[in-house]
Each structure stands twice: as structure tokens, then as C-alpha cells.
Design an enzyme around this catalytic site. Structure first.
Site, PDB file in Angstrom:
ATOM      1  N   LYS A  32       0.844  -1.208   0.000  1.00  0.00           N
ATOM      2  CA  LYS A  32       0.000   0.000   0.000  1.00  0.00           C
ATOM      3  C   LYS A  32       0.866   1.240   0.000  1.00  0.00           C
ATOM      4  O   LYS A  32       0.671   2.171  -0.774  1.00  0.00           O
ATOM      5  CB  LYS A  32      -0.898   0.020   1.245  1.00  0.00           C
ATOM      6  CG  LYS A  32      -2.187  -0.750   1.073  1.00  0.00           C
ATOM      7  CD  LYS A  32      -3.111  -0.478   2.273  1.00  0.00           C
ATOM      8  CE  LYS A  32      -4.243  -1.484   2.289  1.00  0.00           C
ATOM      9  NZ  LYS A  32      -4.723  -1.785   3.644  1.00  0.00           N
ATOM     10  N   LYS A  91      15.408  -4.749  16.892  1.00  0.00           N
ATOM     11  CA  LYS A  91      15.305  -6.152  17.282  1.00  0.00           C
ATOM     12  C   LYS A  91      16.360  -6.967  16.524  1.00  0.00           C
ATOM     13  O   LYS A  91      16.580  -6.733  15.334  1.00  0.00           O
ATOM     14  CB  LYS A  91      13.898  -6.663  16.930  1.00  0.00           C
ATOM     15  CG  LYS A  91      13.686  -8.088  17.341  1.00  0.00           C
ATOM     16  CD  LYS A  91      12.337  -8.637  16.917  1.00  0.00           C
ATOM     17  CE  LYS A  91      12.361 -10.120  17.229  1.00  0.00           C
ATOM     18  NZ  LYS A  91      11.294 -10.910  16.763  1.00  0.00           N
ATOM     19  N   LYS A 136      18.206 -11.303  11.314  1.00  0.00           N
ATOM     20  CA  LYS A 136      19.072 -11.465  10.152  1.00  0.00           C
ATOM     21  C   LYS A 136      18.745 -10.392   9.109  1.00  0.00           C
ATOM     22  O   LYS A 136      19.622  -9.851   8.453  1.00  0.00           O
ATOM     23  CB  LYS A 136      18.853 -12.858   9.565  1.00  0.00           C
ATOM     24  CG  LYS A 136      19.817 -13.199   8.472  1.00  0.00           C
ATOM     25  CD  LYS A 136      19.386 -14.451   7.748  1.00  0.00           C
ATOM     26  CE  LYS A 136      18.244 -14.151   6.832  1.00  0.00           C
ATOM     27  NZ  LYS A 136      18.136 -14.886   5.618  1.00  0.00           N
TER      28      LYS A 136
END
Ligand code: TRP
Length: 331
Positions: A117, A199, A202
Site C-alpha cells: 500500500k 530487534k 538477520k
């Protein structure tokens, strides 16, 4: 009897976040009084990992990380999701009682759509695979096929557990009580942040690896973002990335000690050395075990296959019952 189940998706090489958030708590919960099912969610990984060789290596990596961290495949059912075909068989059957709207509300799917969007795509489903969309359904089947009662997961998986419960209740109501309604055991503890303060993941390239060489471990600790304060200046523990990473694995006494050092104005380089040394002490036995197991690939394969056979002693009767209940049975 409690039946504990959890899975790890092999979509990246194991890092400190996986170890603290998933591997360690999955092992700490187990005791003599429960049955435990720990598995490698390779079918889930297929959603993200499109390189076949890499998927194979990542699967091996998670298997080794778990065993090197102390998982005992004699006491725990330890298997690869794809070796238990009843999981995917159940997935089709349960997809027929699951309303699409339930999965429309899944966070992962909504996030994918939001990205489309925002970038102005006409088709907001562009690039969204059916695998991504059905992720929570397959996860529900991981849990329901061996009829687990307790599922330890991180906070981010809470919604997936709610979806699994919804699906199980729906089936039970419609066809008969087959499934336990699984309880989430949310590990509220620490979300491990990465070297840049987001956070640890990877996809952000901010991980602290747990199975790499000592040199690479050190390198990753040295990249942890700090500020321009000089040695001798008092440092603040609050909102400090280095301190937060240290707190995720250090003992209470070590954390207290580090607090005092911050107040005394320890230099960032010295603080990083302590973080590296203490983490290395913690990880060294795991790394050594990992290196030992890595060279015995065929033993690991055999462990996974033997365990999958044992799991199927549970899952085959269940799928038979489910099929009979829905009317898929001999004439
Ligand atoms: N979705 C979980 C994760 O990414 C992994 C997973 C797959 C799982 N199937 C599961 C966890 C079943 C618990 C139960 O962390």
C-alpha cells in the site's frame, strides 16, 4: 500429561536472539513429567528461503544449534517438520474449516500488504505467496497434529497461537472433540536487540552469531553502536545498546558489576571487551559441541529420521481419526 511443542524456522543462522529467545527457553521448560516435541520448521522456511542448498544448510544449522545447546534426542521428539507428512495433510483439511478472514487478520500478512500500500501498488497482494498467507494455518497444524497442550513461543507468535486455538475449537465443534486446545506459554522475558538497537534479526544485519568463530563473535560485538562519550565520563545504562545486549545473557551479578563500571566511566572499548569475554565463556561449550557434531552429519540425519518415525506413531492415528470424522474413509 503436558505435551510441550515448539518449532524454529531455519531462515537464518542461529544468533544470540534465537538462543536467548527460543533455544534456551525451549530446553529449560522440559522436565521428566512432560512429553516434548521440538522441531525444525523447514516447510515454513520455504516461504523465505528460495535457495535450495541454503535451506538445507540452515536446517542443519538449527539442528546442530539445538543439540549443541543440550537438547537430548533420546528424551525429546526432535524432528524435521517435512518428515511428518500428516502435518501438511491436516493443513488441507483444516483449511476447509478455516475462514479466510481469520488469516486476513494475521500480522505478517497485514504487514506485507501495508508495504505494498505504502509503495502505491495497485494490487496490494502483489508478491504475497499463498505460503505466507497460510503460514498461521500450517503452524496450527504443527501444533495440532501431535496434539500439543503447551506451546512456548516469543511474544511475536502470540497471535499465531490464538489462530491455532480458533481453528482447533472450530473443528472440535463441527466434527467432535479431537484436538487439545493448545495454550501459549509466552516467554515474556527479553527481546534481544541487535548491534544497531533494533530487534536482533538477520534481515537487519545486526546479529551477534552464536556458532561462528571467536573472531567473528568479537567482530560483531565491536560493531555494537555506542556514543561519543570518552573514557572517564559516567555512562547511562538506560537505553544503551551494549548494556541491553549484555543484560540479555549475563548473570545478575555480572549485570550489577557492569552497572558500577558504567557509573565509574568505563571506556566503550573496555566495556565491549567484557561483553565479548563473558559471552564467549557462555558460548564456548556450545560452539565446541557444535563443531564436533557438524562433522557427523549422517548421525544427525539419522537422529532426525528416527525421531520423525516415533512422532508419526502419534500423528498417524490422529490423522486417521480426523479423516474418518470428516468422512474421508473406506466405502
Ligand atoms: N513461527 C515460529 C517462529 O517463527 C516457528 C514455528 C513454526 C512454531 N511452527 C511452530 C513455533 C509451531 C511454535 C509452534 O518463531
Amino acid at each position: 500429561m503436558k505435551r510441550i511443542l515448539t518449532g524454529i524456522t531455519p531462515s537464518g543462522y542461529p544468533h544470540l536472539g534465537n538462543y536467548i529467545g527460543a533455544i534456551k527457553p525451549s530446553l529449560e521448560l522440559l522436565d521428566e513429567k512432560c512429553e516434548s516435541f521440538l522441531f525444525i520448521a523447514d516447510l515454513h522456511a520455504l516461504i523465505k528461503v528460495s535457495n535450495p542448498e541454503q535451506l538445507n544448510q540452515l536446517t542443519h544449522g538449527i539442528a546442530l544449534a539445538w543439540m549443541a545447546s543440550g537438547l537430548d534426542p533420546q528424551k525429546t521428539y526432535f524432528y524435521r517438520q517435512s518428515d511428518v507428512p500428516e502435518i501438511t495433510e491436516l493443513a488441507w483439511i483444516l483449511s476447509c474449516v478455516t475462514e479466510k478472514g481469520l488469516l486476513n487478520r494475521s500480522h505478517a500478512y497485514k504487514a506485507a500488504i501495508d508495504i505494498n500500500k505504502e509503495s502505491g501498488k495497485k494490487d496490494t497482494d502483489e508478491g504475497v505467496s499463498m505460503g505466507l498467507f497460510s503460514y498461521p494455518l500450517l503452524m496450527a497444524c504443527d501444533i495440532l497434529t501431535p496434539n500439543a497442550t503447551h506451546v512456548p513461543v516469543g511474544k511475536d507468535q502470540k497471535q499465531h497461537l490464538e489462530i491455532a486455538r480458533d481453528i482447533a475449537e472450530k473443528f472440535n465443534k463441527k466434527y467432535g472433540e479431537v484436538f487439545n486446545i493448545p495454550e501459549a506459554v509466552i516467554n515474556e522475558e527479553k527481546t534481544v536487540i541487535g548491534t544497531d538497537g533494533r530487534k536482533m534479526s538477520k534481515s537487519y544485519d545486526n546479529i551477534v552469531p552464536i556458532l561462528s568463530s571467536e573472531k567473528d563473535l568479537k567482530k560483531s560485538i565491536m560493531t555494537i553502536v555506542t556514543n561519543s562519550q570518552e573514557p572517564g565520563e559516567k555512562k547511562d545504562c538506560k537505553d544503551n545498546i551494549l548494556f541491553s545486549i549484555y543484560s540479555s545473557f549475563a548473570t545478575d551479578a555480572q549485570i550489577e558489576d557492569m552497572k558500577l563500571k558504567y557509573e565509574d566511566g568505563i571506556g566503550w572499548g573496555d566495556a565491549k571487551n567484557i561483553v565479548f569475554n563473558d559471552l564467549n565463556d557462555l558460548i564456548k561449550p556450545i560452539r565446541d559441541k557444535y563443531l564436533e557434531l557438524e562433522s557427523k552429519k549422517s548421525d544427525t540425519e539419522e537422529i532426525l529420521q528416527t525421531n520423525a518415525k516415533e512422532v508419526r506413531n502419534h500423528t498417524q492415528p490422529l490423522i486417521k481419526e480426523v479423516k474418518e470424522l470428516v468422512g474421508i474413509k473406506k466405502l
